[in-house]
Design a protein around this motif. Structure first.
Motif, PDB file in Angstrom:
ATOM      1  N   MET A   1       0.846  -1.180   0.000  1.00 57.47           N
ATOM      2  CA  MET A   1       0.000   0.000   0.000  1.00 57.47           C
ATOM      3  C   MET A   1       0.891   1.243   0.000  1.00 57.47           C
ATOM      4  N   GLU A   5      -2.307   6.139  -0.692  1.00 56.95           N
ATOM      5  CA  GLU A   5      -3.504   5.333  -0.407  1.00 56.95           C
ATOM      6  C   GLU A   5      -3.804   5.315   1.093  1.00 56.95           C
ATOM      7  N   THR A   9      -7.208   6.796   2.866  1.00 54.61           N
ATOM      8  CA  THR A   9      -7.995   5.958   3.773  1.00 54.61           C
ATOM      9  C   THR A   9      -8.180   6.652   5.116  1.00 54.61           C
ATOM     10  N   LEU A  62      -6.570  -2.832   5.959  1.00 53.45           N
ATOM     11  CA  LEU A  62      -5.681  -2.847   4.798  1.00 53.45           C
ATOM     12  C   LEU A  62      -4.280  -3.376   5.139  1.00 53.45           C
ATOM     13  N   CYS A  64      -2.322  -2.294   7.700  1.00 51.18           N
ATOM     14  CA  CYS A  64      -1.431  -1.269   8.252  1.00 51.18           C
ATOM     15  C   CYS A  64      -1.755  -1.050   9.726  1.00 51.18           C
TER      16      CYS A  64
END
Length: 115
Positions: A1, A5, A9, A62, A64
C-alpha cells in the motif's frame, strides 16, 4: 500500500466521524520522517478517540498497523505513526495552540482529490 492510499484511507475514516478541518500536508520533500501529515480536529475527547479508532480500524483492514500511538487516553492530541503517514488528531484548543500547519508550512497541502 502506498503512502498516498494510506493518507486517503485515513482522510475518509476521519470524515466518517465528522472530523473538522482535515488537512493533509505532503512533507516528503522537506522531511524524512514521513510522506504525509494528516491533521484533524474533534469537538471533545470522545469524538477525538472515535476518530482515532476509525482511522486505526480502516488502516488495519488494509494491513497497516501503527508503529506508535501517543495521547489516546487524554484525547486532546493523539498521534498515530504509520511510518509513511502520521495522523494528528486534536481537540480544537490544542490544534490552535500547536499550529502544526504553520510549523510544516514548507510542505505542500493536498486535497482529497489529489490523493
Amino acid at each position: 500500500m502506498t503512502a498516498k492510499e494510506m493518507a486517503k484511507t485515513a482522510y475518509l475514516a476521519l470524515e466518517e466521524k465528522k472530523a473538522e478541518d482535515i488537512t493533509v500536508i505532503d512533507i516528503e520533500k522537506v522531511s524524512t520522517i514521513a510522506d504525509y501529515f494528516i491533521i484533524a480536529s474533534g469537538n471533545n475527547n470522545n469524538q477525538v478517540q472515535a476518530m482515532v479508532d476509525s482511522v486505526d480500524e480502516e488502516l488495519h483492514k488494509l494491513g497497516c498497523d501503527p508503529r506508535q500511538v501517543e495521547g489516546y487516553r487524554q484525547g486532546n492530541w493523539v498521534l498515530l505513526d504509520y511510518g509513511d503517514i502520521i495522523v494528528h488528531i486534536f481537540d480544537k484548543k490544542n490544534r490552535l495552540f500547536y499550529e502544526l500547519e504553520r510549523v510544516w508550512r514548507d510542505g505542500t497541502e493536498v486535497t482529497l482529490s489529489d490523493l
